[in-house]
Design a protein around this motif. Structure first.
Motif, PDB file in Angstrom:
ATOM      1  N   TRP A   1       1.158 -14.706 -25.962  1.00  7.02           N
ATOM      2  CA  TRP A   1       0.186 -15.687 -26.523  1.00  7.02           C
ATOM      3  C   TRP A   1      -0.092 -15.197 -27.794  1.00  7.02           C
ATOM      4  CZ3 TRP A   1      -0.489 -20.572 -26.314  1.00  7.02           C
ATOM      5  CH2 TRP A   1      -0.222 -21.427 -25.019  1.00  7.02           C
ATOM      6  N   ASP A   2      -0.378 -13.797 -27.895  1.00 10.83           N
ATOM      7  CA  ASP A   2      -0.916 -13.257 -29.133  1.00 10.83           C
ATOM      8  C   ASP A   2       0.142 -13.304 -30.237  1.00 10.83           C
ATOM      9  OD1 ASP A   2      -3.254 -12.522 -28.061  1.00 10.83           O
ATOM     10  OD2 ASP A   2      -2.662 -10.492 -27.819  1.00 10.83           O
ATOM     11  N   ALA A   3       1.395 -13.008 -29.856  1.00 15.20           N
ATOM     12  CA  ALA A   3       2.561 -13.155 -30.885  1.00 15.20           C
ATOM     13  C   ALA A   3       2.825 -14.525 -31.249  1.00 15.20           C
ATOM     14  CB  ALA A   3       3.858 -12.639 -30.062  1.00 15.20           C
ATOM     15  N   CYS A   4       2.731 -15.779 -30.496  1.00 10.58           N
ATOM     16  CA  CYS A   4       2.922 -16.772 -30.724  1.00 10.58           C
ATOM     17  C   CYS A   4       1.791 -17.497 -31.565  1.00 10.58           C
ATOM     18  CB  CYS A   4       2.744 -17.754 -29.405  1.00 10.58           C
ATOM     19  SG  CYS A   4       4.329 -17.862 -28.442  1.00 10.58           S
TER      20      CYS A   4
ATOM     21  N   CYS B   1       8.112 -19.976 -29.842  1.00  7.60           N
ATOM     22  CA  CYS B   1       7.183 -19.669 -28.818  1.00  7.60           C
ATOM     23  C   CYS B   1       7.727 -20.262 -27.425  1.00  7.60           C
ATOM     24  CB  CYS B   1       5.903 -20.281 -28.969  1.00  7.60           C
ATOM     25  SG  CYS B   1       5.115 -19.246 -30.416  1.00  7.60           S
ATOM     26  N   SER B   2       8.341 -21.206 -27.427  1.00  4.42           N
ATOM     27  CA  SER B   2       8.890 -22.071 -26.150  1.00  4.42           C
ATOM     28  C   SER B   2      10.032 -21.044 -25.756  1.00  4.42           C
ATOM     29  CB  SER B   2       9.259 -23.356 -26.487  1.00  4.42           C
ATOM     30  OG  SER B   2      10.449 -23.572 -27.316  1.00  4.42           O
ATOM     31  N   ARG B   3      10.817 -20.518 -26.681  1.00  2.00           N
ATOM     32  CA  ARG B   3      11.913 -19.580 -26.194  1.00  2.00           C
ATOM     33  C   ARG B   3      11.151 -18.351 -25.491  1.00  2.00           C
ATOM     34  NH1 ARG B   3      15.650 -19.639 -31.601  1.00  2.00           N
ATOM     35  NH2 ARG B   3      16.472 -21.955 -30.987  1.00  2.00           N
ATOM     36  N   ALA B   4      10.261 -17.835 -26.175  1.00  2.00           N
ATOM     37  CA  ALA B   4       9.551 -16.643 -25.681  1.00  2.00           C
ATOM     38  C   ALA B   4       9.098 -16.762 -24.240  1.00  2.00           C
ATOM     39  CB  ALA B   4       8.316 -16.132 -26.662  1.00  2.00           C
ATOM     40  N   PHE B   5       8.287 -17.931 -23.974  1.00  2.00           N
ATOM     41  CA  PHE B   5       7.867 -18.364 -22.620  1.00  2.00           C
ATOM     42  C   PHE B   5       9.025 -18.636 -21.676  1.00  2.00           C
ATOM     43  CE2 PHE B   5       3.698 -18.506 -24.862  1.00  2.00           C
ATOM     44  CZ  PHE B   5       3.070 -17.943 -24.137  1.00  2.00           C
ATOM     45  N   ASP B   6      10.014 -19.356 -22.193  1.00  2.00           N
ATOM     46  CA  ASP B   6      10.999 -19.536 -21.097  1.00  2.00           C
ATOM     47  C   ASP B   6      12.071 -18.522 -20.860  1.00  2.00           C
ATOM     48  OD1 ASP B   6       9.988 -22.014 -20.704  1.00  2.00           O
ATOM     49  OD2 ASP B   6      11.093 -22.904 -22.392  1.00  2.00           O
ATOM     50  N   ALA B   7      12.276 -17.545 -21.563  1.00  2.00           N
ATOM     51  CA  ALA B   7      13.199 -16.484 -21.478  1.00  2.00           C
ATOM     52  C   ALA B   7      12.712 -15.580 -20.178  1.00  2.00           C
ATOM     53  CB  ALA B   7      13.334 -15.788 -22.908  1.00  2.00           C
TER      54      ALA B   7
END
Length: 101
Positions: free
Chosen positions: A18-21, A69-75
């Motif tokens: 979340w911080d990165a996003c 961000c969606s890639r970060a949370f789905d990966a």
């Protein structure tokens, strides 16, 4: 009292994601809005079209941040690869199943 911190693997650390996003979204929104403002000043004379170029730049920034961000949370893991894996087509999977038989 001693505070105990658990070691959380980086791929499961939601707070860091979340911080990165939020960081990506803020930076990309600001930079692309500034880029749109510069392009508007350079190419357009009307204030309406200048504001439209700023809005377009802001939309590009937010859209690219949303995609990352969606890639970060789905990966499954953030360090697996930098590019997303191509989805398998049905033809490829049916050919590989036929070869296995």
């Amino acid at each position: 009292m001693e505070e105990r911190k658990e070691n959380v693997p980086p791929e499961q650390d939601v707070n860091a994601k979340w911080d990165a996003c939020i960081d990506h979204t803020t930076r990309r929104f600001v930079y692309s809005s500034l880029g749109g403002a510069f392009a508007g000043l350079l190419f357009f004379r009307s204030p309406v079209t200048r504001w439209a170029s700023i809005a377009f730049g802001a939309g590009l920034g937010i859209g690219s941040a949303y995609t990352d961000c969606s890639r970060a949370f789905d990966a499954p893991s953030s360090s697996s690869s930098s590019s997303p894996a191509a989805p398998k087509s049905r033809e490829t999977s049916s050919v590989s199943q036929a070869a296995d038989e």
